[in-house]
Design a protein around this motif. Structure first.
Motif, mmCIF file in Angstrom:
data_model
loop_
_atom_site.group_PDB
_atom_site.id
_atom_site.type_symbol
_atom_site.label_atom_id
_atom_site.label_comp_id
_atom_site.label_asym_id
_atom_site.label_seq_id
_atom_site.Cartn_x
_atom_site.Cartn_y
_atom_site.Cartn_z
ATOM 1 N N ASP A 117 31.538 100.899 57.495
ATOM 2 C CA ASP A 117 30.654 100.008 58.257
ATOM 3 C C ASP A 117 29.204 100.480 58.276
ATOM 4 O OD1 ASP A 117 31.121 102.211 59.827
ATOM 5 O OD2 ASP A 117 31.598 101.095 61.655
ATOM 6 N N TYR A 149 36.133 97.337 53.126
ATOM 7 C CA TYR A 149 37.154 97.113 54.145
ATOM 8 C C TYR A 149 38.501 96.837 53.481
ATOM 9 C CZ TYR A 149 33.679 96.701 57.931
ATOM 10 O OH TYR A 149 32.705 96.950 58.854
ATOM 11 N N TRP A 172 40.503 104.622 60.682
ATOM 12 C CA TRP A 172 39.598 104.101 61.701
ATOM 13 C C TRP A 172 39.230 102.698 61.247
ATOM 14 C CZ3 TRP A 172 38.128 104.322 66.462
ATOM 15 C CH2 TRP A 172 36.865 103.938 66.894
ATOM 16 N N GLY A 174 38.349 98.437 62.057
ATOM 17 C CA GLY A 174 37.818 97.467 62.988
ATOM 18 C C GLY A 174 38.968 96.619 63.511
ATOM 19 N N GLN A 179 41.346 104.092 70.928
ATOM 20 C CA GLN A 179 40.115 103.323 70.775
ATOM 21 C C GLN A 179 39.034 103.976 71.625
ATOM 22 O OE1 GLN A 179 40.623 99.389 72.570
ATOM 23 N NE2 GLN A 179 42.119 100.252 73.987
ATOM 24 N N ASP A 228 35.404 100.068 73.141
ATOM 25 C CA ASP A 228 35.994 99.105 72.207
ATOM 26 C C ASP A 228 36.727 97.921 72.829
ATOM 27 O OD1 ASP A 228 35.174 100.109 69.605
ATOM 28 O OD2 ASP A 228 36.331 101.887 70.125
ATOM 29 N N SER A 288 34.585 92.395 58.243
ATOM 30 C CA SER A 288 34.151 93.015 59.496
ATOM 31 C C SER A 288 34.422 92.119 60.709
ATOM 32 C CB SER A 288 32.656 93.320 59.421
ATOM 33 O OG SER A 288 32.157 93.758 60.669
ATOM 34 N N ASN A 335 26.811 94.794 64.435
ATOM 35 C CA ASN A 335 27.494 95.623 65.431
ATOM 36 C C ASN A 335 26.454 96.171 66.416
ATOM 37 O OD1 ASN A 335 28.261 98.232 66.535
ATOM 38 N ND2 ASN A 335 29.897 98.389 65.021
ATOM 39 N N ASP A 343 37.689 95.679 69.578
ATOM 40 C CA ASP A 343 37.314 95.949 68.190
ATOM 41 C C ASP A 343 37.954 97.229 67.658
ATOM 42 O OD1 ASP A 343 36.194 95.673 65.697
ATOM 43 O OD2 ASP A 343 34.135 95.505 66.376
ATOM 44 N N TYR A 344 37.166 98.245 67.359
ATOM 45 C CA TYR A 344 37.631 99.399 66.597
ATOM 46 C C TYR A 344 38.839 100.101 67.226
ATOM 47 C CZ TYR A 344 33.252 99.202 63.932
ATOM 48 O OH TYR A 344 32.206 98.813 63.135
ATOM 49 N N GLN A 345 39.611 100.741 66.338
ATOM 50 C CA GLN A 345 40.747 101.545 66.790
ATOM 51 C C GLN A 345 41.255 102.431 65.660
ATOM 52 O OE1 GLN A 345 42.973 99.097 64.228
ATOM 53 N NE2 GLN A 345 41.329 98.428 65.583
#
Length: 286
Positions: free
Chosen positions: A32, A65, A81, A83, A102, A106, A143, A193, A222-224
């Motif tokens: 990202d 991605y 990691w 999104g 997360q 997040d 994304s 972002n 979102d991210y995790q």
């Protein structure tokens, strides 16, 4: 010339060594931001995990991605990691995979819409009609914050695909590139972002006289960190839970700053159900 007995012995030694060799725990991350930043940030994470888990840990960068998801599906990496969207896609491809952790930020992530000063666009509480006809860039096609959620809100507001709302639509590839393209005027408006934007502004890397935030989305998960479902079978019983604990216990300010996150908290697959539903509506998930 080697005897048949010696050849058999050497072969057995090689096979035995291969069988007994400790497995390597490999992870990756969606690209990202630019690759240099990713390599610096995640090599430190690899060192931390290796110390905590007492196994050989390696970080492997990927170019997109989609390649992060492919590497996860093919067991080239066991942890990633992701999104929100890429995590949902990866878990659907690998049975038993789990979202483990997360950032505290997040569960309530957001996207900023940024615009070049030449547009005359000002901060607003909603997406204005004056956006129509402008040039617009998303981030990566995969994304969550750079494509999925901004496209969802654009469709909700204008009742049509972004290609019909804007005179030209592009995909920058990552959030840092989106900022650069809008700042230069190559695109008039972009979706980014919010964390990448705020970090870049704080570091003095954005000309805020040339580009500014004009709108922000409602929040979304979102991210995790997501792990494959077969970790315990490969690394031993309880290994997945050990990985989860190591991630949640990551409290080194320098490590957290590189994400940037204040801390990590537990995550579960069901936390990302809203993302799965939106992806279906937008047509990014079957």
């Amino acid at each position: 010339m080697l005897s048949k007995w010696l050849l058999r012995s050497l072969l057995l030694m090689l096979v035995s060594g291969a069988v007994n060799a400790a497995p390597v725990f490999v992870f990756t991350a969606i690209p990202d931001q630019d690759e240099t930043k990713l390599q610096q940030r995640f090599q430190k994470v690899a060192d931390y995990l290796q110390q905590q888990l007492e196994v050989d840990v390696r970080f492997v960068p990927v170019k997109s991605y989609a390649s992060a998801i492919t590497a996860f599906r093919n067991n080239q990496v066991q942890l990633a990691w992701f999104g929100g969207l890429s995590g949902v896609k990866a878990r659907e491809l690998v049975v038993g995979s789990r979202a483990l952790a997360q950032g505290v930020e997040d569960p309530e992530f957001k996207t900023y819409f940024i615009a070049h000063k030449s547009t005359g666009l000002k901060p607003a509480d909603k997406l204005e009609e004056s956006l129509k006809g402008k040039t617009f860039t998303f981030g990566s096609k995969g994304s969550t914050s750079g494509r999925l959620m901004p496209e969802y809100h654009l469709r909700q507001q204008f009742s049509q695909a972004p290609e019909k709302t804007f005179s030209r639509v592009g995909f920058s590839g990552n959030h840092s590139r989106t900022i650069a393209l809008v700042e230069s005027g190559a695109y008039q408006v972009g979706a980014v972002n919010y964390q990448v934007w705020e970090s870049a502004v704080a570091a003095g890397k954005v000309d805020t006289d040339a580009v500014s935030v004009i709108w922000q989305t409602p929040t979304y998960p979102d991210y995790q960190w997501t792990a494959r479902g077969d970790l315990d079978a490969v690394f031993g019983a309880g290994f997945t839970d050990r990985v989860a604990r190591a991630l949640v216990d990551m409290n080194d300010p320098q490590l957290l700053k590189s994400f940037p996150r204040k801390a990590f908290i537990p995550a579960a697959n069901e936390d990302y159900e809203p993302i799965r539903q939106v992806a279906k509506q937008v047509g990014l998930l079957d």
